[in-house]
Scaffold this motif. Sequence first.
Motif, short mmCIF file in Angstrom:
data_model
loop_
_atom_site.label_atom_id
_atom_site.label_comp_id
_atom_site.label_asym_id
_atom_site.label_seq_id
_atom_site.Cartn_x
_atom_site.Cartn_y
_atom_site.Cartn_z
N HIS A 139 -8.27 13.66 8.87
CA HIS A 139 -6.83 13.40 8.77
C HIS A 139 -6.17 14.23 7.68
N ASP A 187 0.02 -0.40 -1.39
CA ASP A 187 0.53 0.86 -0.87
C ASP A 187 2.00 0.70 -0.47
N ASN A 239 -2.78 5.26 -5.25
CA ASN A 239 -1.33 5.41 -5.28
C ASN A 239 -0.78 4.95 -6.63
N TYR A 298 -11.91 15.30 5.24
CA TYR A 298 -11.67 14.31 6.28
C TYR A 298 -10.77 14.89 7.36
N GLN A 353 1.71 5.57 1.61
CA GLN A 353 0.88 6.78 1.57
C GLN A 353 -0.41 6.64 2.37
N GLY A 354 -0.73 5.42 2.78
CA GLY A 354 -1.96 5.22 3.55
C GLY A 354 -3.21 5.35 2.72
N SER A 355 -3.13 5.06 1.41
CA SER A 355 -4.27 5.23 0.52
C SER A 355 -4.17 4.23 -0.63
N ARG A 371 -1.61 7.93 6.94
CA ARG A 371 -2.72 8.73 6.41
C ARG A 371 -2.81 10.11 7.06
N GLU A 372 -2.33 10.23 8.29
CA GLU A 372 -2.44 11.48 9.02
C GLU A 372 -1.53 12.54 8.42
N GLN A 373 -2.08 13.71 8.08
CA GLN A 373 -1.32 14.78 7.46
C GLN A 373 -1.07 15.95 8.41
#
Length: 622
Positions: A99, A199, A208, A97, A203-205, A151-153
């Motif tokens: 992100h 969440d 978790n 993905y 962590q945006g997921s 979510r953006e890494q």
Amino acid sequence: MKRVQKIHKWAALLAGTQFLIWIATGLYFNLVDHERIAGHQYLSHNAMGHGESPRIEPGRLAEIGPLLAQLEPAQRITLTEVAGRPTYKVEHERRLYAHFAQSITLIDAYTGEPFTIDAPLARTLAKESYTGPGQIIDVTFFQHPPREMAREQNPVWRVQLADDLNTRVYVEALSGRIAGHKNKHTYEAQWMFMLHFMDYLGQGSFNNPFMWLFGFIVLWLSGSGLYWTLVKVHEGDYRLSLAKRSHALTLVQGDTEQRLDAPANASLLSVLQSQSIPVQSGCGGGGSCGLCKVRLSNDVRIKSAERAHLSEQEQAQGYRLACQHRSNETDRLELSGDNLLKTQTLTLVASRFLTPEIKELRFKAESALAYRAGAHVQFLIPAGRVASHPVPVPEAFACRWKSQCKGFFPHGPIQRSYSIANTADESKELVFTVKFHRAPGDPFPPGIGSAYLCNLPVGAKVQASLPVEEFGAALGQHEMILIGAGSGIAPLRSLLMERIGQRDCTKRISLYYGAREACDLVYVDELHQLAEQHNHFRFYPSLSQPNDQWQGHRGYAQHHAFDNLDEHQIREGQFYLCGPAAMMAQTTERLRALGVAERRIHSTQFGPTVVREQPLSADSRV
């Protein structure tokens, strides 16, 4: 035991609370304006990769080979455009993905010079993605994105704009990708997502620790509940009775009484059909037609479907719908002659494949029949066994059936309803388009009704009801908008032929018809020819999975229809629908939202018509 009960109750409280949160947040996501909470109010259509293709001059492109020799090994190279600059995007580590953490080098495709997304370039990219009235007031770099971009890494630039929504544009600092638009409404959605996906660590997921813990709690709750139930059974608090496998019923028809031995928990409709008693049923047991009326004792509970289809007087007299009650709810039922099907014998005179899965079946009745376009008949299919595949399969369609397992499946007597595809005339013929419903897999059977009818040899006779007129054209002069898919074309074709045959009717007729591939379209040449011969008829075919040669509309028929509808059609047109249940539900909902009155929306069922106590089947009433 007491400790197990106590822990079980606390676990149930936690699980129940989370289920309530899911219901509340689920309702929120279904009711709110998604564009508003997603922050897309001022998002340009081109920003998310839906714009025009890059404007590249091939003759000016730098040779990529020497440039790559100076970089880390590349897994993917893309020629793209960043703020109007032709760019080689070199991905050193390919991620699933966008992100996910990336390793990317950007190279000017004309000069061969690497470049990075700096503050001025981030401003340019943000402005390109923004359609609102605000001006940029701040540009900030984040090596680790803030919580609202959890979510953006990858590192990002946050570009703040001065507008009524406090819009923030996030530009991914490695590739220039627009990571997202945020504004004052997205805070609201962020909280709801946090509650919905548990969440709480940001962590945006949904994958978790809190979700893992909840899964463990529910698993323990299931195990402790099973343990608790077994203990109660052992102690005699619960009594399981498996001995009674049948239930005696007395069927009253006029002055005669008949004893029926029925399965203890079977629906009354399936009991009657299994005894070859042709009770009327247009929906196959779904409770939507209200035809399968029987008389029971007054103390049998009234179901919601009966309140919708039966008058208060009928309810008080003990009338109920056979499909809504089980055999062990009563010892006696009365069936009047008015609720029995009036049957006829049909002879199959022609059978041909129209598509790889749809056959046209032509039956001849014993005498000419009078019926309105859109009518259907119920076929009384005797007990026997059916093949899981059509026999034989034309060579042109053989590839579609190679993977189908071959076998024969026994079945009991059943009834299936199919719409008539032609209009009443002196030929005594009834035409049907029947889709052969494949077996979902071994050891499941195919659609019993479709397999039986599609494998009938020419000359075979079958019992069927007289035409039932539940679906038909509204009276008077009006525009017709027909929307269908697959073998749902049958009643729509009948309506179309009836209306075109009325010489004094010149109101516009529009037919939107969809299928997966071009070979799945039924009567397409005939419909194109009719459109050429009649100026007031327009035919709009659509394919959801077209090949490159298809020149027509791509997508679903209902989407094509809504793209073309004008104000007059919405205000005064009559809409006729026949297709998959999801298509009809979506279309009906959209028409209601446009202000189309219920009386101008007509549909006929295209979906399962199986009485569930019968063998599993995928038949459709079409």
